[in-house]
Design a protein around this motif. Sequence first.
Motif, PDB file in Angstrom:
ATOM      1  N   TRP A   5      -1.118  29.322 -17.836  1.00 39.52           N
ATOM      2  CA  TRP A   5      -0.639  28.666 -16.942  1.00 39.52           C
ATOM      3  C   TRP A   5       0.537  28.658 -17.058  1.00 39.52           C
ATOM      4  O   TRP A   5       1.425  28.341 -15.713  1.00 39.52           O
ATOM      5  CB  TRP A   5      -1.434  27.046 -17.178  1.00 39.52           C
ATOM      6  CG  TRP A   5      -2.448  26.833 -16.237  1.00 39.52           C
ATOM      7  CD1 TRP A   5      -3.776  26.708 -16.547  1.00 39.52           C
ATOM      8  CD2 TRP A   5      -2.336  26.615 -14.751  1.00 39.52           C
ATOM      9  NE1 TRP A   5      -4.504  26.531 -15.542  1.00 39.52           N
ATOM     10  CE2 TRP A   5      -3.827  26.693 -14.416  1.00 39.52           C
ATOM     11  CE3 TRP A   5      -1.437  26.690 -13.891  1.00 39.52           C
ATOM     12  CZ2 TRP A   5      -4.328  26.401 -12.971  1.00 39.52           C
ATOM     13  CZ3 TRP A   5      -1.909  26.380 -12.316  1.00 39.52           C
ATOM     14  CH2 TRP A   5      -3.203  26.344 -12.074  1.00 39.52           C
ATOM     15  N   ALA A   6       1.384  28.588 -18.185  1.00 39.13           N
ATOM     16  CA  ALA A   6       2.789  28.987 -18.306  1.00 39.13           C
ATOM     17  C   ALA A   6       3.418  30.018 -17.761  1.00 39.13           C
ATOM     18  O   ALA A   6       4.046  29.917 -16.937  1.00 39.13           O
ATOM     19  CB  ALA A   6       3.084  28.946 -19.768  1.00 39.13           C
ATOM     20  N   PHE A   7       2.463  31.092 -17.549  1.00 37.12           N
ATOM     21  CA  PHE A   7       2.986  32.179 -16.812  1.00 37.12           C
ATOM     22  C   PHE A   7       2.879  32.045 -15.372  1.00 37.12           C
ATOM     23  O   PHE A   7       3.457  32.757 -14.617  1.00 37.12           O
ATOM     24  CB  PHE A   7       2.203  33.654 -17.302  1.00 37.12           C
ATOM     25  CG  PHE A   7       2.805  33.909 -18.543  1.00 37.12           C
ATOM     26  CD1 PHE A   7       3.985  34.825 -18.292  1.00 37.12           C
ATOM     27  CD2 PHE A   7       2.454  33.924 -19.945  1.00 37.12           C
ATOM     28  CE1 PHE A   7       4.601  35.327 -19.587  1.00 37.12           C
ATOM     29  CE2 PHE A   7       3.138  34.191 -21.147  1.00 37.12           C
ATOM     30  CZ  PHE A   7       4.148  35.217 -20.850  1.00 37.12           C
ATOM     31  N   ILE A   8       1.695  31.322 -15.103  1.00 35.73           N
ATOM     32  CA  ILE A   8       1.436  31.281 -13.735  1.00 35.73           C
ATOM     33  C   ILE A   8       2.601  30.270 -12.994  1.00 35.73           C
ATOM     34  O   ILE A   8       3.373  30.522 -12.048  1.00 35.73           O
ATOM     35  CB  ILE A   8       0.083  30.426 -13.110  1.00 35.73           C
ATOM     36  CG1 ILE A   8      -1.003  31.462 -13.581  1.00 35.73           C
ATOM     37  CG2 ILE A   8      -0.017  29.796 -11.790  1.00 35.73           C
ATOM     38  CD1 ILE A   8      -2.385  30.748 -13.319  1.00 35.73           C
ATOM     39  N   ILE A   9       2.964  29.296 -13.652  1.00 35.40           N
ATOM     40  CA  ILE A   9       4.239  28.300 -13.243  1.00 35.40           C
ATOM     41  C   ILE A   9       5.358  29.242 -13.196  1.00 35.40           C
ATOM     42  O   ILE A   9       6.306  29.134 -12.296  1.00 35.40           O
ATOM     43  CB  ILE A   9       4.239  27.269 -14.079  1.00 35.40           C
ATOM     44  CG1 ILE A   9       2.728  26.513 -14.102  1.00 35.40           C
ATOM     45  CG2 ILE A   9       5.383  26.298 -13.720  1.00 35.40           C
ATOM     46  CD1 ILE A   9       2.357  25.850 -12.771  1.00 35.40           C
ATOM     47  N   ALA A  10       5.641  29.910 -14.131  1.00 32.83           N
ATOM     48  CA  ALA A  10       6.868  30.865 -14.298  1.00 32.83           C
ATOM     49  C   ALA A  10       6.908  31.822 -13.047  1.00 32.83           C
ATOM     50  O   ALA A  10       7.953  32.236 -12.521  1.00 32.83           O
ATOM     51  CB  ALA A  10       6.973  31.592 -15.576  1.00 32.83           C
ATOM     52  N   PHE A  11       5.858  32.329 -12.794  1.00 31.49           N
ATOM     53  CA  PHE A  11       5.814  33.549 -11.663  1.00 31.49           C
ATOM     54  C   PHE A  11       5.891  32.617 -10.289  1.00 31.49           C
ATOM     55  O   PHE A  11       6.955  33.062  -9.489  1.00 31.49           O
ATOM     56  CB  PHE A  11       4.488  33.916 -11.709  1.00 31.49           C
ATOM     57  CG  PHE A  11       4.122  34.927 -10.409  1.00 31.49           C
ATOM     58  CD1 PHE A  11       4.656  35.977 -10.263  1.00 31.49           C
ATOM     59  CD2 PHE A  11       3.460  34.382  -9.204  1.00 31.49           C
ATOM     60  CE1 PHE A  11       4.524  36.914  -9.353  1.00 31.49           C
ATOM     61  CE2 PHE A  11       3.107  35.140  -8.065  1.00 31.49           C
ATOM     62  CZ  PHE A  11       3.769  36.529  -7.963  1.00 31.49           C
ATOM     63  N   ALA A  12       5.266  31.393 -10.170  1.00 31.50           N
ATOM     64  CA  ALA A  12       5.680  30.729  -8.819  1.00 31.50           C
ATOM     65  C   ALA A  12       7.129  30.250  -8.947  1.00 31.50           C
ATOM     66  O   ALA A  12       7.736  30.448  -7.746  1.00 31.50           O
ATOM     67  CB  ALA A  12       4.698  29.369  -8.872  1.00 31.50           C
ATOM     68  N   VAL A  13       7.883  29.983  -9.585  1.00 32.33           N
ATOM     69  CA  VAL A  13       9.261  29.676  -9.763  1.00 32.33           C
ATOM     70  C   VAL A  13       9.998  30.766  -9.518  1.00 32.33           C
ATOM     71  O   VAL A  13      11.150  30.528  -8.687  1.00 32.33           O
ATOM     72  CB  VAL A  13       9.709  28.781 -11.296  1.00 32.33           C
ATOM     73  CG1 VAL A  13      11.138  28.683 -11.489  1.00 32.33           C
ATOM     74  CG2 VAL A  13       8.923  27.439 -11.509  1.00 32.33           C
ATOM     75  N   PHE A  14       9.821  31.878 -10.103  1.00 33.11           N
ATOM     76  CA  PHE A  14      10.530  33.199  -9.996  1.00 33.11           C
ATOM     77  C   PHE A  14      10.277  33.508  -8.536  1.00 33.11           C
ATOM     78  O   PHE A  14      11.219  33.758  -7.669  1.00 33.11           O
ATOM     79  CB  PHE A  14      10.121  34.156 -10.786  1.00 33.11           C
ATOM     80  CG  PHE A  14      10.512  35.588 -10.578  1.00 33.11           C
ATOM     81  CD1 PHE A  14      11.989  35.818 -10.855  1.00 33.11           C
ATOM     82  CD2 PHE A  14       9.958  36.698  -9.970  1.00 33.11           C
ATOM     83  CE1 PHE A  14      12.448  36.983 -10.770  1.00 33.11           C
ATOM     84  CE2 PHE A  14      10.471  37.884  -9.892  1.00 33.11           C
ATOM     85  CZ  PHE A  14      11.725  38.174 -10.111  1.00 33.11           C
ATOM     86  N   ALA A  15       9.154  33.327  -7.956  1.00 32.01           N
ATOM     87  CA  ALA A  15       8.881  33.862  -6.599  1.00 32.01           C
ATOM     88  C   ALA A  15       9.632  32.850  -5.563  1.00 32.01           C
ATOM     89  O   ALA A  15      10.393  33.342  -4.777  1.00 32.01           O
ATOM     90  CB  ALA A  15       7.208  33.704  -6.254  1.00 32.01           C
ATOM     91  N   TYR A  16       9.702  31.848  -5.968  1.00 36.80           N
ATOM     92  CA  TYR A  16      10.482  30.621  -5.075  1.00 36.80           C
ATOM     93  C   TYR A  16      11.909  31.002  -5.185  1.00 36.80           C
ATOM     94  O   TYR A  16      12.759  31.091  -4.155  1.00 36.80           O
ATOM     95  CB  TYR A  16      10.516  29.347  -5.407  1.00 36.80           C
ATOM     96  CG  TYR A  16      11.137  28.262  -4.629  1.00 36.80           C
ATOM     97  CD1 TYR A  16      10.957  27.958  -3.336  1.00 36.80           C
ATOM     98  CD2 TYR A  16      12.304  27.930  -5.287  1.00 36.80           C
ATOM     99  CE1 TYR A  16      11.834  27.397  -2.684  1.00 36.80           C
ATOM    100  CE2 TYR A  16      13.438  26.994  -4.612  1.00 36.80           C
ATOM    101  CZ  TYR A  16      13.097  26.843  -3.480  1.00 36.80           C
ATOM    102  OH  TYR A  16      13.963  25.838  -2.730  1.00 36.80           O
ATOM    103  N   VAL A  17      12.376  31.515  -6.208  1.00 36.80           N
ATOM    104  CA  VAL A  17      14.094  31.628  -6.457  1.00 36.80           C
ATOM    105  C   VAL A  17      14.431  32.732  -5.857  1.00 36.80           C
ATOM    106  O   VAL A  17      15.454  32.543  -5.116  1.00 36.80           O
ATOM    107  CB  VAL A  17      14.352  31.689  -7.971  1.00 36.80           C
ATOM    108  CG1 VAL A  17      15.557  32.293  -8.047  1.00 36.80           C
ATOM    109  CG2 VAL A  17      14.207  30.210  -8.746  1.00 36.80           C
ATOM    110  N   VAL A  18      13.688  33.704  -5.924  1.00 37.80           N
ATOM    111  CA  VAL A  18      13.966  35.155  -5.123  1.00 37.80           C
ATOM    112  C   VAL A  18      13.865  35.030  -3.598  1.00 37.80           C
ATOM    113  O   VAL A  18      14.672  35.652  -2.785  1.00 37.80           O
ATOM    114  CB  VAL A  18      13.327  36.084  -5.726  1.00 37.80           C
ATOM    115  CG1 VAL A  18      13.675  36.395  -7.408  1.00 37.80           C
ATOM    116  CG2 VAL A  18      11.982  36.326  -5.503  1.00 37.80           C
TER     117      VAL A  18
END
Length: 331
Positions: free
Chosen positions: A7-20
């Motif tokens: 779940w930590a990696f899922i949240i990190a992926f979502a944040v990265f996708a939003y940022v870029v």
Amino acid sequence: MDLTVIWAFIIAFAVFAYVVMDGFDLGIGILFPTFQVGSERDRAMNSIAPVWDGNETWLVLGGGGLMAAFPLAYAVILPATYPLIIAMLLGLVFRGVAFEYRWRDPNHRQFWDAAFAGGSLVAAMAQGMTLGALLQGIEVVDRAYAGSWFDWLTPYTLLTGLGTVAGYALLGATWLVWKLDGTGQAKARQLGKISALATIVLLGAVSLYNLVLNAEYAERWMTAPEIYFAAPVPILTAIVAVALIRSLKAERHSKPFWLSLALFFFGMAGLGVTMWPYVVPPGLTIWDAAAPEKSQIFMLIGVAITLPLILAYTAWAYWVFRGKVGDEGYH
């Protein structure tokens, strides 16, 4: 298999996708006042018209996922950054309304253009300062936020805010280099060079500040054996930064944008090295803040269904609108 780490990696992926993804259209808003009124501004806005709404899906996934998977972290981070979160949401609202109304209310287009640019700048600055507030540490007592209303306002958070603004401007400029031609592309290329230098300098400044901000951060980056795992991140970041500057000088079209994404990726990798395993530094780990295992399993099933759908329609939208933008839209 550790569900909390997943779940930590899922949240990190979502944040990265939003940022870029939302980063480049926020960046276009930040750069908007530098474009000439008329065709230049219209083409810049048309370049993101088909995708900007969908990009914010990732903000919902990241925020909703944090609340569901790490409820204690959500309950601590929000009270610590309420003014920033409110500013970000208001900025996004102004930007979204201005995006629609500038076409439907031409008599007040100057006002809507200002709202679009101002909303983008405020949202970007607030997001960067929120990250800074999290990195500098949040005071937690008895599993609740114990700080004051303005703990988030420090020189460090101002620096991270400026770094985020510069980074988003870089994404916006390189997106326009890819999507425009002629004089619009030439101006975007010049803005990209300026934004790239600002981003690289501010990224370096934040990284150095981190070493004196927290002794544990410095230990992870400067002592063995941790340094052997962390060292590739700044090395690869430097390589990407040089390649980005060269691609802008060589007048490439799409390459600067992809290299800008790579720069953000390694920046986020560095953030992961700095924070892991804390979700709220200095004392709340991902396991401390995680939801019960059964809740994580239930939510993971939902994410396994919805995430591929989000990725599929996002990829389809970008594929359909893959060309250059003229005065009449995509062609």
